[in-house]
Design a protein around this motif. Structure first.
Motif, PDB file in Angstrom:
ATOM      1  N   VAL A   2      33.844  21.260  16.110  1.00 34.70           N
ATOM      2  CA  VAL A   2      32.728  20.286  15.915  1.00 34.70           C
ATOM      3  C   VAL A   2      31.529  21.063  15.370  1.00 34.70           C
ATOM      4  N   ASP A   3      31.006  20.787  14.394  1.00 36.20           N
ATOM      5  CA  ASP A   3      30.013  21.939  13.708  1.00 36.20           C
ATOM      6  C   ASP A   3      28.967  21.954  14.565  1.00 36.20           C
ATOM      7  N   TYR A   4      28.221  20.978  15.086  1.00 33.89           N
ATOM      8  CA  TYR A   4      26.906  21.013  15.881  1.00 33.89           C
ATOM      9  C   TYR A   4      27.084  20.839  17.214  1.00 33.89           C
ATOM     10  N   LEU A   5      26.608  21.643  18.108  1.00 37.48           N
ATOM     11  CA  LEU A   5      26.470  21.901  19.538  1.00 37.48           C
ATOM     12  C   LEU A   5      26.216  20.207  20.214  1.00 37.48           C
ATOM     13  N   PHE A   6      25.289  19.810  19.605  1.00 39.67           N
ATOM     14  CA  PHE A   6      24.595  18.507  20.028  1.00 39.67           C
ATOM     15  C   PHE A   6      25.354  17.174  19.587  1.00 39.67           C
ATOM     16  N   ASP A   7      26.348  17.733  18.677  1.00 43.26           N
ATOM     17  CA  ASP A   7      27.415  16.637  18.271  1.00 43.26           C
ATOM     18  C   ASP A   7      28.584  16.454  19.189  1.00 43.26           C
ATOM     19  N   LEU A   8      28.868  17.316  20.182  1.00 41.45           N
ATOM     20  CA  LEU A   8      29.828  17.400  21.073  1.00 41.45           C
ATOM     21  C   LEU A   8      29.819  16.293  21.987  1.00 41.45           C
ATOM     22  N   LEU A  50      23.943  28.390  12.896  1.00 39.71           N
ATOM     23  CA  LEU A  50      23.900  28.060  11.492  1.00 39.71           C
ATOM     24  C   LEU A  50      25.127  29.118  10.903  1.00 39.71           C
ATOM     25  N   GLU A  51      25.473  30.296  11.594  1.00 40.52           N
ATOM     26  CA  GLU A  51      26.431  31.326  10.954  1.00 40.52           C
ATOM     27  C   GLU A  51      27.739  30.926  10.809  1.00 40.52           C
ATOM     28  N   VAL A  52      28.027  29.804  11.674  1.00 40.31           N
ATOM     29  CA  VAL A  52      29.490  29.147  11.633  1.00 40.31           C
ATOM     30  C   VAL A  52      29.558  27.794  11.894  1.00 40.31           C
ATOM     31  N   PRO A  53      29.914  27.074  11.257  1.00 42.39           N
ATOM     32  CA  PRO A  53      29.979  25.469  11.357  1.00 42.39           C
ATOM     33  C   PRO A  53      30.975  25.139  12.632  1.00 42.39           C
ATOM     34  N   HIS A  54      30.857  25.670  13.476  1.00 38.01           N
ATOM     35  CA  HIS A  54      31.760  25.377  14.685  1.00 38.01           C
ATOM     36  C   HIS A  54      31.073  25.526  16.165  1.00 38.01           C
ATOM     37  N   MET A  97      14.080  42.100  25.302  1.00 36.50           N
ATOM     38  CA  MET A  97      14.337  41.209  24.151  1.00 36.50           C
ATOM     39  C   MET A  97      14.824  41.540  22.666  1.00 36.50           C
ATOM     40  N   ALA A  98      14.993  42.691  22.469  1.00 37.17           N
ATOM     41  CA  ALA A  98      15.372  43.186  21.190  1.00 37.17           C
ATOM     42  C   ALA A  98      16.981  43.033  21.419  1.00 37.17           C
ATOM     43  N   ASP A  99      17.524  42.953  22.607  1.00 36.33           N
ATOM     44  CA  ASP A  99      19.012  42.784  22.470  1.00 36.33           C
ATOM     45  C   ASP A  99      19.521  41.520  21.754  1.00 36.33           C
ATOM     46  N   MET A 100      18.378  40.495  21.754  1.00 32.96           N
ATOM     47  CA  MET A 100      18.625  39.131  21.187  1.00 32.96           C
ATOM     48  C   MET A 100      18.440  39.102  19.609  1.00 32.96           C
ATOM     49  N   ASN A 101      18.037  40.173  18.965  1.00 34.31           N
ATOM     50  CA  ASN A 101      17.887  40.180  17.708  1.00 34.31           C
ATOM     51  C   ASN A 101      19.151  40.259  16.736  1.00 34.31           C
ATOM     52  N   PHE A 102      19.236  39.145  16.195  1.00 27.32           N
ATOM     53  CA  PHE A 102      20.592  38.905  15.511  1.00 27.32           C
ATOM     54  C   PHE A 102      20.546  39.506  13.999  1.00 27.32           C
ATOM     55  N   SER A 103      19.498  40.202  13.944  1.00 33.88           N
ATOM     56  CA  SER A 103      19.494  41.024  12.521  1.00 33.88           C
ATOM     57  C   SER A 103      19.970  42.528  12.779  1.00 33.88           C
ATOM     58  N   ASN A 104      20.020  42.871  14.043  1.00 34.47           N
ATOM     59  CA  ASN A 104      20.601  44.201  14.251  1.00 34.47           C
ATOM     60  C   ASN A 104      21.962  44.201  14.879  1.00 34.47           C
ATOM     61  N   LYS A 105      23.166  44.010  14.022  1.00 34.72           N
ATOM     62  CA  LYS A 105      24.143  43.830  14.483  1.00 34.72           C
ATOM     63  C   LYS A 105      24.910  45.205  14.582  1.00 34.72           C
ATOM     64  N   MET A 106      25.807  45.374  15.541  1.00 36.49           N
ATOM     65  CA  MET A 106      26.599  46.597  15.945  1.00 36.49           C
ATOM     66  C   MET A 106      27.809  46.515  14.994  1.00 36.49           C
ATOM     67  N   LYS A 107      28.703  47.557  14.615  1.00 36.70           N
ATOM     68  CA  LYS A 107      30.017  47.508  14.205  1.00 36.70           C
ATOM     69  C   LYS A 107      30.885  48.286  15.193  1.00 36.70           C
ATOM     70  N   PRO A 108      31.380  47.797  15.922  1.00 38.80           N
ATOM     71  CA  PRO A 108      32.051  48.608  17.112  1.00 38.80           C
ATOM     72  C   PRO A 108      33.669  48.722  16.464  1.00 38.80           C
ATOM     73  N   SER A 109      34.357  49.597  16.875  1.00 41.78           N
ATOM     74  CA  SER A 109      35.769  49.770  16.589  1.00 41.78           C
ATOM     75  C   SER A 109      36.440  48.791  17.068  1.00 41.78           C
ATOM     76  N   GLN A 110      37.599  48.506  16.696  1.00 42.57           N
ATOM     77  CA  GLN A 110      38.716  47.722  17.224  1.00 42.57           C
ATOM     78  C   GLN A 110      38.979  48.224  18.592  1.00 42.57           C
ATOM     79  N   GLU A 111      39.114  49.397  18.744  1.00 44.90           N
ATOM     80  CA  GLU A 111      39.260  49.948  20.122  1.00 44.90           C
ATOM     81  C   GLU A 111      38.136  49.755  21.011  1.00 44.90           C
ATOM     82  N   GLU A 112      37.087  49.982  20.582  1.00 41.57           N
ATOM     83  CA  GLU A 112      35.762  49.781  21.363  1.00 41.57           C
ATOM     84  C   GLU A 112      35.903  48.277  21.798  1.00 41.57           C
TER      85      GLU A 112
END
Length: 130
Positions: free
Chosen positions: A45-51, A86-90, A101-116
């Motif tokens: 379902v695309d939108y949370l409030f349509d569930l 907005l990023e995934v229609p699910h 509060m900086a931990d909620m900054n979606f502009s700052n994405k980490m790139k962890p390894s698959q192992e991490e």
């Protein structure tokens, strides 16, 4: 079919935290902090409030059971909850370990390894009490 539906179907691998017949929790591949977890209904379902009410309430209850495990596994002050939609229609909920509060900054994405990611998922699963 969304990327999340493809994860549910097993077409795309994910670092799963917990799963029921209706819901799935897995690590965000590009987290804002270590332990950043996505909680989704398996029904696309695309939108949370349509569930439907029952599915929405179940999603929130499932997220509430996942959050304490993240909090025990990852050093943080609390678990933040975000619904952007907005990023995934699910419909999905972000559970994010917070120290600032900086931990909620979606502009700052980490790139962890698959192992991490694998190690983090295993650590969180150790603290689950579903």
């Amino acid at each position: 079919m969304t990327i999340f539906s493809r994860i549910v179907a097993g077409e795309i691998p994910a670092h799963k935290i917990a799963e029921t017949d209706d819901y799935l929790a897995f690590l965000d591949a590009f987290p804002t902090t270590t332990g950043h977890t996505l909680v989704i209904p398996k029904k696309e379902v695309d939108y949370l409030f349509d569930l439907e009410d029952e599915l929405y309430m179940g999603l929130m209850a499932f997220a509430k059971r996942i959050a304490p495990a993240i909090e025990k596994a990852i050093l943080c002050k609390r678990i933040g909850v975000a619904v952007i939609g907005l990023e995934v229609p699910h419909a999905h909920v972000h559970l994010i370990p917070l120290n600032s509060m900086a931990d909620m900054n979606f502009s700052n994405k980490m790139k962890p390894s698959q192992e991490e990611l694998s190690e983090t998922a295993a650590l969180i699963r150790q603290h689950l009490s579903l």
